[in-house]
Scaffold this motif. Sequence first.
Motif, PDB file in Angstrom:
ATOM      1  N   ILE A  87       0.876  -1.175   0.000  1.00 43.26           N
ATOM      2  CA  ILE A  87       0.000   0.000   0.000  1.00 43.26           C
ATOM      3  C   ILE A  87       0.909   1.218   0.000  1.00 43.26           C
ATOM      4  N   ASP A  88       0.818   2.033  -1.059  1.00 40.74           N
ATOM      5  CA  ASP A  88       1.705   3.179  -1.263  1.00 40.74           C
ATOM      6  C   ASP A  88       0.950   4.493  -1.214  1.00 40.74           C
ATOM      7  N   HIS A  89       1.596   5.485  -0.644  1.00 44.87           N
ATOM      8  CA  HIS A  89       1.115   6.859  -0.742  1.00 44.87           C
ATOM      9  C   HIS A  89       1.779   7.461  -1.968  1.00 44.87           C
ATOM     10  N   VAL A  90       0.998   7.809  -2.975  1.00 46.03           N
ATOM     11  CA  VAL A  90       1.516   8.422  -4.195  1.00 46.03           C
ATOM     12  C   VAL A  90       0.923   9.812  -4.325  1.00 46.03           C
ATOM     13  N   GLU A  91       1.385  10.563  -5.315  1.00 49.45           N
ATOM     14  CA  GLU A  91       0.972  11.957  -5.439  1.00 49.45           C
ATOM     15  C   GLU A  91      -0.529  12.149  -5.623  1.00 49.45           C
ATOM     16  N   ASP A  92      -1.216  11.173  -6.202  1.00 50.45           N
ATOM     17  CA  ASP A  92      -2.660  11.341  -6.423  1.00 50.45           C
ATOM     18  C   ASP A  92      -3.511  10.620  -5.385  1.00 50.45           C
ATOM     19  N   VAL A 138      -2.806   0.349  -3.993  1.00 46.88           N
ATOM     20  CA  VAL A 138      -2.224  -0.958  -3.687  1.00 46.88           C
ATOM     21  C   VAL A 138      -1.472  -1.398  -4.934  1.00 46.88           C
ATOM     22  N   ARG A 139      -0.211  -1.781  -4.754  1.00 46.21           N
ATOM     23  CA  ARG A 139       0.616  -2.219  -5.880  1.00 46.21           C
ATOM     24  C   ARG A 139       0.915  -3.708  -5.733  1.00 46.21           C
ATOM     25  N   LYS A 165      -1.702  -2.207 -10.376  1.00 46.80           N
ATOM     26  CA  LYS A 165      -1.988  -1.314  -9.259  1.00 46.80           C
ATOM     27  C   LYS A 165      -3.488  -1.095  -9.191  1.00 46.80           C
ATOM     28  N   SER A 166      -3.941  -0.747  -8.022  1.00 41.85           N
ATOM     29  CA  SER A 166      -5.373  -0.581  -7.779  1.00 41.85           C
ATOM     30  C   SER A 166      -5.829   0.819  -8.155  1.00 41.85           C
ATOM     31  N   LYS A 167      -7.114   1.025  -7.952  1.00 43.78           N
ATOM     32  CA  LYS A 167      -7.656   2.378  -8.092  1.00 43.78           C
ATOM     33  C   LYS A 167      -7.127   3.238  -6.942  1.00 43.78           C
ATOM     34  N   ARG A 168      -7.417   4.504  -6.985  1.00 46.26           N
ATOM     35  CA  ARG A 168      -6.963   5.445  -5.969  1.00 46.26           C
ATOM     36  C   ARG A 168      -7.916   5.412  -4.774  1.00 46.26           C
ATOM     37  N   PHE A 169      -7.342   5.463  -3.570  1.00 51.70           N
ATOM     38  CA  PHE A 169      -8.119   5.500  -2.337  1.00 51.70           C
ATOM     39  C   PHE A 169      -7.786   6.768  -1.566  1.00 51.70           C
ATOM     40  N   GLU A 170      -8.728   7.227  -0.753  1.00 48.07           N
ATOM     41  CA  GLU A 170      -8.508   8.416   0.076  1.00 48.07           C
ATOM     42  C   GLU A 170      -7.812   8.072   1.387  1.00 48.07           C
ATOM     43  N   LYS A 171      -8.127   6.879   1.956  1.00 47.36           N
ATOM     44  CA  LYS A 171      -7.565   6.486   3.245  1.00 47.36           C
ATOM     45  C   LYS A 171      -6.932   5.104   3.141  1.00 47.36           C
ATOM     46  N   VAL A 172      -5.933   4.870   3.980  1.00 43.44           N
ATOM     47  CA  VAL A 172      -5.263   3.577   4.022  1.00 43.44           C
ATOM     48  C   VAL A 172      -6.260   2.488   4.416  1.00 43.44           C
ATOM     49  N   GLU A 173      -7.174   2.795   5.315  1.00 43.17           N
ATOM     50  CA  GLU A 173      -8.166   1.811   5.753  1.00 43.17           C
ATOM     51  C   GLU A 173      -9.032   1.344   4.583  1.00 43.17           C
ATOM     52  N   ASN A 229      -9.244  -2.522   3.296  1.00 46.61           N
ATOM     53  CA  ASN A 229     -10.519  -3.233   3.142  1.00 46.61           C
ATOM     54  C   ASN A 229     -10.680  -3.788   1.735  1.00 46.61           C
ATOM     55  N   TRP A 230     -10.325  -2.995   0.724  1.00 43.27           N
ATOM     56  CA  TRP A 230     -10.405  -3.436  -0.661  1.00 43.27           C
ATOM     57  C   TRP A 230      -9.492  -4.643  -0.879  1.00 43.27           C
ATOM     58  N   LEU A 231      -8.252  -4.567  -0.361  1.00 47.07           N
ATOM     59  CA  LEU A 231      -7.301  -5.661  -0.511  1.00 47.07           C
ATOM     60  C   LEU A 231      -7.800  -6.919   0.201  1.00 47.07           C
ATOM     61  N   ASN A 232      -8.366  -6.763   1.381  1.00 43.80           N
ATOM     62  CA  ASN A 232      -8.910  -7.917   2.099  1.00 43.80           C
ATOM     63  C   ASN A 232     -10.040  -8.573   1.319  1.00 43.80           C
ATOM     64  N   ASN A 233     -10.879  -7.778   0.658  1.00 39.20           N
ATOM     65  CA  ASN A 233     -11.943  -8.347  -0.176  1.00 39.20           C
ATOM     66  C   ASN A 233     -11.381  -9.139  -1.351  1.00 39.20           C
ATOM     67  N   ILE A 234     -10.310  -8.645  -1.954  1.00 37.80           N
ATOM     68  CA  ILE A 234      -9.640  -9.357  -3.046  1.00 37.80           C
ATOM     69  C   ILE A 234      -9.057 -10.671  -2.535  1.00 37.80           C
ATOM     70  N   LEU A 235      -8.416 -10.625  -1.372  1.00 37.81           N
ATOM     71  CA  LEU A 235      -7.793 -11.822  -0.829  1.00 37.81           C
ATOM     72  C   LEU A 235      -8.814 -12.860  -0.381  1.00 37.81           C
ATOM     73  N   GLU A 236     -10.006 -12.420   0.018  1.00 39.51           N
ATOM     74  CA  GLU A 236     -11.075 -13.359   0.378  1.00 39.51           C
ATOM     75  C   GLU A 236     -11.477 -14.226  -0.825  1.00 39.51           C
TER      76      GLU A 236
END
Length: 63
Positions: free
Chosen positions: A21-26, A30-31, A41-49, A53-60
């Motif tokens: 999970i990376d903080h990028v300029e935009d 998740v990479r 890489k994933s779509k852009r998120f506003e918060k790490v949480e 959550n998105w990554l956990n759904n993918i891993l499920e």
Amino acid sequence: MFVKLNERVYLNMNKITRMKIDHVEDGIRVRFYEGQEQVAKSKRFEKVEDAENWLNNILEKVK
């Protein structure tokens, strides 16, 4: 096992060696890596949480 990341990308989770999970300029993304190479890489998120959550759904889907 292939997992759908979005409407255009399917990822072979058997080949993924790490996820980051990376903080990028935009925002926050998740990479996904195969060895040293970033393969998706994933779509852009506003918060790490939100990214976690998105990554956990993918891993499920993999289980």
